[in-house]
Design an enzyme around this catalytic site. Sequence first.
Site, PDB file in Angstrom:
ATOM      1  N   HIS A  85       2.663  -8.886   2.474  1.00 40.28           N
ATOM      2  CA  HIS A  85       3.151 -10.079   1.784  1.00 40.28           C
ATOM      3  C   HIS A  85       4.217  -9.656   0.774  1.00 40.28           C
ATOM      4  O   HIS A  85       4.171  -8.559   0.215  1.00 40.28           O
ATOM      5  CB  HIS A  85       1.999 -10.791   1.077  1.00 40.28           C
ATOM      6  CG  HIS A  85       1.207 -11.670   1.993  1.00 40.28           C
ATOM      7  ND1 HIS A  85       0.740 -12.903   1.615  1.00 40.28           N
ATOM      8  CD2 HIS A  85       0.814 -11.500   3.275  1.00 40.28           C
ATOM      9  CE1 HIS A  85       0.087 -13.459   2.617  1.00 40.28           C
ATOM     10  NE2 HIS A  85       0.103 -12.620   3.636  1.00 40.28           N
ATOM     11  N   GLU A  87       5.044 -10.292  -2.315  1.00 40.24           N
ATOM     12  CA  GLU A  87       4.703  -9.852  -3.659  1.00 40.24           C
ATOM     13  C   GLU A  87       4.159  -8.428  -3.656  1.00 40.24           C
ATOM     14  O   GLU A  87       4.428  -7.640  -4.562  1.00 40.24           O
ATOM     15  CB  GLU A  87       3.658 -10.790  -4.287  1.00 40.24           C
ATOM     16  CG  GLU A  87       4.143 -12.205  -4.503  1.00 40.24           C
ATOM     17  CD  GLU A  87       3.807 -13.122  -3.351  1.00 40.24           C
ATOM     18  OE1 GLU A  87       3.585 -14.315  -3.595  1.00 40.24           O
ATOM     19  OE2 GLU A  87       3.762 -12.661  -2.184  1.00 40.24           O
ATOM     20  N   ARG A  92       4.844  -2.591  -4.607  1.00 39.52           N
ATOM     21  CA  ARG A  92       4.755  -1.215  -4.132  1.00 39.52           C
ATOM     22  C   ARG A  92       6.114  -0.525  -4.209  1.00 39.52           C
ATOM     23  O   ARG A  92       6.197   0.674  -4.502  1.00 39.52           O
ATOM     24  CB  ARG A  92       4.185  -1.170  -2.711  1.00 39.52           C
ATOM     25  CG  ARG A  92       2.743  -1.666  -2.634  1.00 39.52           C
ATOM     26  CD  ARG A  92       2.168  -1.553  -1.232  1.00 39.52           C
ATOM     27  NE  ARG A  92       1.741  -0.209  -0.914  1.00 39.52           N
ATOM     28  CZ  ARG A  92       0.572   0.326  -1.265  1.00 39.52           C
ATOM     29  NH1 ARG A  92      -0.291  -0.381  -1.979  1.00 39.52           N
ATOM     30  NH2 ARG A  92       0.253   1.556  -0.907  1.00 39.52           N
ATOM     31  N   CYS A 284      -2.613 -13.048  -2.716  1.00 38.95           N
ATOM     32  CA  CYS A 284      -1.638 -12.659  -3.739  1.00 38.95           C
ATOM     33  C   CYS A 284      -1.996 -13.277  -5.095  1.00 38.95           C
ATOM     34  O   CYS A 284      -1.737 -12.668  -6.135  1.00 38.95           O
ATOM     35  CB  CYS A 284      -0.234 -13.055  -3.305  1.00 38.95           C
ATOM     36  SG  CYS A 284       0.408 -12.047  -1.935  1.00 38.95           S
ATOM     37  N   LYS A 455      -7.677   8.710  -7.973  1.00 39.08           N
ATOM     38  CA  LYS A 455      -7.904   7.357  -8.477  1.00 39.08           C
ATOM     39  C   LYS A 455      -9.121   7.329  -9.403  1.00 39.08           C
ATOM     40  O   LYS A 455      -9.093   6.728 -10.479  1.00 39.08           O
ATOM     41  CB  LYS A 455      -8.116   6.380  -7.314  1.00 39.08           C
ATOM     42  CG  LYS A 455      -6.848   5.996  -6.574  1.00 39.08           C
ATOM     43  CD  LYS A 455      -7.142   5.131  -5.379  1.00 39.08           C
ATOM     44  CE  LYS A 455      -7.695   3.772  -5.758  1.00 39.08           C
ATOM     45  NZ  LYS A 455      -6.659   2.868  -6.294  1.00 39.08           N
TER      46      LYS A 455
END
Length: 487
Positions: A85, A87, A92, A284, A455
């Site tokens: 998508h 957005e 990214r 989104c 992460k």
Amino acid sequence: MIFLLFNMINADEVAELCYERFRQLPRRGKPEPGREWSLLAAVLRITRRPNSDSVEMEVVSLGTGTKCIGKAAMSAAGDVLNDSHAEVIARRGCIRYLIQELHRAVSSRYSSLFRPADQRGKWRLQPGVSFLLFTSHTPCGDASIIPMMDSQSQPCPTVTSVSSCGWRRNLKRKVEDPGEGGSLKLPRLAEEETKEEETDPFESRIKSPDGVASVPASASELRPGDSADSRRSDAELVGDVHRTGAKCVPGGPADPLRPGAGYHSTGVLRVKPGRGEPTLSLSCSDKLARWGVLGFQGALLSHYLEEALYFDTVVVGKCPYSQEVMYRALVMRCSRVSELPAGFSVCSPLLLQSSLEFQFSQNRTELQHQGGQGRISPCGAAISWCNVADQPLDVTANGYKHGVTKKVLGTPKARSLLCKLELFHSFLSLVAATDPSALPDSLRSAELHTYWDHKRASQSYQQAWQQLRLQAFPLWPRSDRNLLLFR
């Protein structure tokens, strides 16, 4: 790049800057005029110059796209782009831009974006720098469940039948769902022959009729403290709402599917539809709400940043729009989140709408459609452009580079520069370029090997995410750990 009067963001100038950046891109990956439509989003860097009465606006990342791969197509190697998508593509691409600027900073070269922070190895934005998100259509999910008002309240006329207007024929900001829309065109690999088928700190901010941002205004119509049932919403005053193709996450309220305004549940998490199978990608609207607390920089770059990065302003292009609904979807759901670690907060962005429509919107495409062009469908490709020195353009389809052949799938030639693996490798390159004495404390462990290791080691980010999940989004699906163990 343009300059504006100090502290004034004009929504139409933002939209035109983004559309012009898109027009300058090569033809590859763009929709076929009159037959294909797409969505556009962009991240703009806003710089307020000291001792000046103007601000500078620059597009640093732009994305188009409407597609999302299903769960079965996801890769444990991290080499497939799951969510295309617009957005998500724009965000990214902005990560690539941020990594480049951090490279300059840690290499002792001047960065116009970052300056050293107080903590060892940490950086913060230069004074006067902020970010703006533009999207040509309201984000899919909760922000697209918009009351149908009279014609004076909508950018296009109110419609009463399925076939009378493009907005009503497909009342959603969506990736296509064959179950809803029938057979659709699918982008193909080059070798394939089959075609696709108290004072409230969370005040809402408004724009004046000319599209220029005004001072924040009290959110008298919708306040963060209100429950969903505590007052009559716009949707209860009209006969119907625009629909979203995103589906409610399992375990929570389902859509009642009642005729008219009672068709959808509002304020709930939703996953994007795939091509006949479920996806794991949140809408989104949900991702923007999450970025409003955790920042859009993500867990990896949080290692290097003293404070999360937020979109101070969100501008939407011409489309069905509701200020109240945007506020509900992006801000109100998270407005009471507290006990966040240092560097994180709840951001309440300035919300604006432009009067300018994207040239490849679904509405424009249907108006331009000519007989003999075939069925109108979403464009199968996604375009990413970002302001980086090396390979700024990345065009993809089905999660891979556009036009790749089957024999190169699983090799670097097939990978999008925006997939998890490529962004992780870019991040590791940043770590390698950092002098060991200047590494952030969170990256000094010898036990950091996989994407998931890095992460998880971003402790402040994980603590903020834990609070957001606990207080606002307990039903947010957890990622499959096996999809995060690549290196």
